[in-house]
Design a protein around this motif. Structure first.
Motif, PDB file in Angstrom:
ATOM      1  N   SER A  79       4.491   3.517 -10.177  1.00  0.00           N
ATOM      2  CA  SER A  79       5.115   3.863  -8.892  1.00  0.00           C
ATOM      3  C   SER A  79       5.601   5.299  -8.891  1.00  0.00           C
ATOM      4  CB  SER A  79       6.272   2.911  -8.592  1.00  0.00           C
ATOM      5  OG  SER A  79       5.814   1.576  -8.460  1.00  0.00           O
ATOM      6  N   VAL A  82       2.548   7.715  -8.736  1.00  0.00           N
ATOM      7  CA  VAL A  82       1.938   7.734  -7.406  1.00  0.00           C
ATOM      8  C   VAL A  82       2.829   8.462  -6.409  1.00  0.00           C
ATOM      9  CG1 VAL A  82       1.276   6.279  -5.445  1.00  0.00           C
ATOM     10  CG2 VAL A  82       0.527   5.681  -7.755  1.00  0.00           C
ATOM     11  N   GLN A  83       4.135   8.228  -6.494  1.00  0.00           N
ATOM     12  CA  GLN A  83       5.060   8.869  -5.548  1.00  0.00           C
ATOM     13  C   GLN A  83       5.041  10.381  -5.675  1.00  0.00           C
ATOM     14  OE1 GLN A  83       9.141   7.615  -5.908  1.00  0.00           O
ATOM     15  NE2 GLN A  83       9.843   8.927  -4.242  1.00  0.00           N
ATOM     16  N   GLN A  85       2.750  12.075  -7.629  1.00  0.00           N
ATOM     17  CA  GLN A  85       1.373  12.504  -7.869  1.00  0.00           C
ATOM     18  C   GLN A  85       1.261  13.378  -9.116  1.00  0.00           C
ATOM     19  OE1 GLN A  85       0.379  14.078  -3.893  1.00  0.00           O
ATOM     20  NE2 GLN A  85      -0.686  12.157  -3.496  1.00  0.00           N
ATOM     21  N   PRO A 113      -3.337   7.143  -6.353  1.00  0.00           N
ATOM     22  CA  PRO A 113      -2.472   7.232  -5.171  1.00  0.00           C
ATOM     23  C   PRO A 113      -3.106   6.717  -3.889  1.00  0.00           C
ATOM     24  CG  PRO A 113      -3.348   9.379  -5.734  1.00  0.00           C
ATOM     25  CD  PRO A 113      -3.769   8.452  -6.831  1.00  0.00           C
ATOM     26  N   LEU A 118      -3.785  13.390  -8.317  1.00  0.00           N
ATOM     27  CA  LEU A 118      -2.813  13.292  -9.404  1.00  0.00           C
ATOM     28  C   LEU A 118      -2.919  14.554 -10.241  1.00  0.00           C
ATOM     29  CD1 LEU A 118      -3.596   9.621 -10.500  1.00  0.00           C
ATOM     30  CD2 LEU A 118      -1.499  10.382  -9.343  1.00  0.00           C
TER      31      LEU A 118
END
Length: 246
Positions: A79, A82-83, A85, A113, A118
């Motif tokens: 998480s 992804v938030q 990157q 993501p 990323l």
């Protein structure tokens, strides 16, 4: 009759052309003012969000990024990556226990993501990589970790797909990989594959190029360029950390 006319004044009704001209004059100065106000409001709102930390990675917890600066592949770490990157992997000491990535002994975890990229960096510190500094960084669309028997055995990473018009950028990435990982690739092979993809696109056929692993970074890193029949190509990297022990 006095100098001041006391007769009641009547208000003349504007004609349609006059009303239209007046509206045009009003809009001429009103619209720019509204635009300036909207831009000013948007700027102020953006500044408030940035002041509150939007887009700036907060300090990660141990469940998100380990003390040796390695992204965790559990729920919290995924998480976080992804938030913001960002994915970082410290591969200076191998092998890596599965629990060091918050993973099970025989598992696979993917960080992707869904949009954007990323900012991925992995560090080995034994030569190779960018300018021989033992690290490599690239914008990836996904990063996958695989464990087996309680240890991490490989990482798979993929760049974002590019169309035929952007195909040269994929070949430049191959050249970067050759310099960073020691891929046995030369200009003649790149030219040959470019022509192969061009022919395949004309006939709607898929094609791929498997690039043998190089060990310039002290661990085998191979590549694969996969192109679909419509000319969408993806360069992916496979890092084998199962056969290397310090």
């Amino acid at each position: 009759m006095t100098l001041i006319d006391d007769r009641p004044k009547t208000q003349r009704t504007l004609s349609a052309p006059e009303r239209k001209a007046r509206r045009k004059r009003v809009l001429t100065w009103l619209l720019p003012i509204v635009g300036v106000l909207l831009i000013g409001g948007l700027f102020w709102f953006t500044q408030q969000l940035l002041a509150g930390g939007l887009g700036e990675p907060r300090e990660a917890t141990a469940e998100e990024v380990s003390v040796n600066n390695t992204t965790q592949f559990g729920e919290a770490g995924t998480s976080y990556a992804v938030q913001y990157q960002v994915v970082t992997l410290n591969l200076a000491s191998l092998p890596i226990a599965a629990e060091e990535l918050s993973m099970g002994p025989d598992a696979q975890a993917v960080i992707a993501p869904g949009y954007g990229f990323l900012d991925t960096t992995f560090y080995r510190g034994q030569g190779g990589g960018i300018e021989g500094q033992g690290y490599f960084t690239e914008m990836m669309s996904s990063v996958t970790a695989t464990t087996s028997g309680g240890e991490v055995v490989r990482f798979d990473m993929a760049r974002s797909p590019v169309g035929w018009a952007e195909f040269p950028s994929a070949m430049r990435a191959v050249e970067s990989g050759a310099a960073a990982f020691g891929w046995p690739v030369d200009d003649a092979e790149i030219t040959a594959f470019t022509e192969e993809v061009a022919d395949a696109v004309r006939t709607g056929q898929a094609t791929e190029w498997a690039i043998p692993a190089g060990d310039a970074m002290g661990m085998p890193v191979s590549g694969l360029v996969s192109c679909s029949g419509d000319g969408m190509c993806v360069l992916s990297y496979a890092i084998d950390v199962s056969r290397t022990a310090d």
